[in-house]
Design a protein around this motif. Structure first.
Motif, PDB file in Angstrom:
ATOM      1  N   GLU A  81       3.760  42.389  -8.538  1.00  0.00           N
ATOM      2  CA  GLU A  81       3.383  43.323  -7.467  1.00  0.00           C
ATOM      3  C   GLU A  81       3.489  42.659  -6.098  1.00  0.00           C
ATOM      4  OE1 GLU A  81      -0.133  46.493  -6.251  1.00  0.00           O
ATOM      5  OE2 GLU A  81      -0.306  45.338  -8.120  1.00  0.00           O
ATOM      6  N   MET A  82       3.114  41.396  -6.001  1.00  0.00           N
ATOM      7  CA  MET A  82       3.304  40.676  -4.734  1.00  0.00           C
ATOM      8  C   MET A  82       4.781  40.669  -4.346  1.00  0.00           C
ATOM      9  SD  MET A  82       0.829  37.339  -4.985  1.00  0.00           S
ATOM     10  CE  MET A  82      -0.958  37.464  -5.164  1.00  0.00           C
ATOM     11  N   ILE A  83       5.649  40.424  -5.314  1.00  0.00           N
ATOM     12  CA  ILE A  83       7.091  40.387  -5.061  1.00  0.00           C
ATOM     13  C   ILE A  83       7.585  41.742  -4.572  1.00  0.00           C
ATOM     14  CG2 ILE A  83       9.315  40.240  -6.274  1.00  0.00           C
ATOM     15  CD1 ILE A  83       8.034  37.946  -7.929  1.00  0.00           C
ATOM     16  N   GLN A  84       7.090  42.820  -5.187  1.00  0.00           N
ATOM     17  CA  GLN A  84       7.514  44.159  -4.788  1.00  0.00           C
ATOM     18  C   GLN A  84       7.101  44.507  -3.362  1.00  0.00           C
ATOM     19  OE1 GLN A  84       5.720  46.541  -7.850  1.00  0.00           O
ATOM     20  NE2 GLN A  84       7.093  45.773  -9.462  1.00  0.00           N
ATOM     21  N   ARG A  85       6.058  43.861  -2.852  1.00  0.00           N
ATOM     22  CA  ARG A  85       5.552  44.167  -1.516  1.00  0.00           C
ATOM     23  C   ARG A  85       6.104  43.226  -0.439  1.00  0.00           C
ATOM     24  NH1 ARG A  85       1.131  47.604  -1.375  1.00  0.00           N
ATOM     25  NH2 ARG A  85       0.296  48.220  -3.407  1.00  0.00           N
ATOM     26  N   ALA A  86       7.103  42.435  -0.777  1.00  0.00           N
ATOM     27  CA  ALA A  86       7.618  41.423   0.152  1.00  0.00           C
ATOM     28  C   ALA A  86       9.036  41.747   0.604  1.00  0.00           C
ATOM     29  CB  ALA A  86       7.591  40.055  -0.516  1.00  0.00           C
ATOM     30  N   ASP A  87       9.314  41.461   1.876  1.00  0.00           N
ATOM     31  CA  ASP A  87      10.681  41.595   2.390  1.00  0.00           C
ATOM     32  C   ASP A  87      11.568  40.463   1.874  1.00  0.00           C
ATOM     33  OD1 ASP A  87       9.915  43.849   3.793  1.00  0.00           O
ATOM     34  OD2 ASP A  87       9.507  42.751   5.651  1.00  0.00           O
TER      35      ASP A  87
END
Length: 268
Positions: free
Chosen positions: A210-216
Motif C-alpha cells: 500500500e505504501m508503494i501504491q501511494r508513491a510517485d
C-alpha cells in the motif's frame, strides 16, 4: 607419541573458536553461560571469542549470548539481532537512498533496520514530511530534519518494533481518512527474486504494497544477502519499483530481469 586429542578445556583458541562456531550454528541461539559450561572455559573467554566471531560475520552477538548468522533465514529475527547484521552494507545503502530524497519532499519509510539507517542518513536534509510504521524512527531522527512526522497506527509487532495496519491517517474519529500520497517510498524488503519483492509476514507485505501504491517513486532497499531469495509473502512484482538500492550488483539472471522490468539498480 601420544596421538590422543587434547581435552576440550585445553584446545587451542583457533580450534575452540571453530568448535564454538559450529555449536552456535547447530543450536541457532545460545547463551554465554551455556557456552562457558560446554567448552569448560571462563565466561570472559567466551565473550572474547564471540566478539571475534561477530566481527568475522560468523555469529551475531546479542545481549547475553549469540545467534547463528544463518539462523531461521526465512523467519523474523528480533530487532536487537538485525541491528548487528550487515551494518556496513546497510549504512552504504542508506547513503545512496538519502541521495534520492529532496528537501521539502514527502517520504514514506517502512519498518526495518535498513530504513532506520536511512533515517539517520537524512541528518542534513530539511523540511521533510515523513510517514512511517517504524516505531524507532521518531526517536532516532533529528527534529531539524522534518517539518511533520506521522506514524501509522495499527497493531504493534514487538519483534520488529513497528505497527501493522492500514496506510492511512484520520483527522478525528468522526471524519474519514485523508487520502495521502508521497513523493518517494523507501521500502526495505526481506528478499528480491525474479518473481518480485517479498517478506516473511503477510501483514507487513500488505502494508508495504500500500505504501508503494501511494508513491510517485519507489526505491526498494535490500542488502546483497537478500538477492535471489524468495520469502513467504510477496509484496509487489519487480516492475512496481523504480530503483533497487543494494550494496553489490545482482547476479546476471536477476540483473537482466530487473532491467527488463525497468528497475534501475543503484549501488554505492
Amino acid at each position: 607419541m601420544d596421538t590422543q586429542a587434547p581435552a576440550r578445556g585445553r584446545r587451542l583458541p583457533a580450534g575452540r573458536k571453530a568448535d564454538l562456531a559450529a555449536y552456535v550454528e547447530e543450536f541457532g541461539r545460545v547463551t554465554v553461560g551455556d557456552l562457558a559450561a560446554h567448552f569448560n572455559v571462563s565466561i570472559d573467554t567466551i565473550r572474547r571469542d564471540l566478539d571475534q566471531l561477530d566481527r568475522e560475520g560468523v555469529v551475531v552477538r546479542t545481549h547475553g549470548g549469540a545467534v547463528s548468522a544463518a539462523e531461521n533465514q526465512g523467519r523474523d529475527r528480533g530487532l536487537d539481532v538485525r541491528l548487528r547484521m550487515q551494518v556496513a552494507e546497510k549504512e552504504k545503502i542508506a547513503q545512496v537512498a538519502a541521495g534520492l530524497v529532496e528537501d521539502g519532499s514527502v517520504i514514506m519509510l517502512n519498518a526495518g533496520t535498513t530504513t532506520l539507517a536511512v533515517a539517520r542518513a537524512l541528518r542534513n536534509h530539511r523540511d521533510l514530511t515523513i510517514a512511517t510504521n517504524n516505531l524507532r524512527i521518531p526517536g532516532e531522527i533529528s527534529p531539524l530534519v522534518f517539518r511533520d512526522l506521522y506514524v501509522f497506527g495499527g497493531s504493534v509487532r514487538t519483534i520488529t518494533q513497528a505497527t501493522t495496519g492500514p496506510v492511512s491517517l484520520a483527522l478525528s474519529s468522526s471524519t474519514p481518512d485523508v487520502d495521502i500520497r508521497c513523493d518517494l517510498a523507501l521500502i526495505a524488503v526481506g528478499a528480491v527474486h525474479e518473481s518480485g519483492y517479498s517478506t516473511t509476514n503477510l501483514g507487513d507485505a500488505t502494508m508495504m504494497a500500500e505504501m508503494i501504491q501511494r508513491a510517485d517513486r519507489v526505491a526498494i532497499l535490500a542488502d546483497s544477502t537478500k538477492l535471489g531469495r524468495r520469502l513467504f509473502a510477496q509484496v509487489v512484482p519487480l516492475e512496481q519499483a523504480d530503483y533497487l538500492i543494494t550494496d553489490e550488483q545482482p547476479g546476471p539472471e536477476l540483473a537482466a530481469t530487473l532491467a527488463a522490468a525497468g528497475v534501475e539498480v543503484l549501488t554505492p
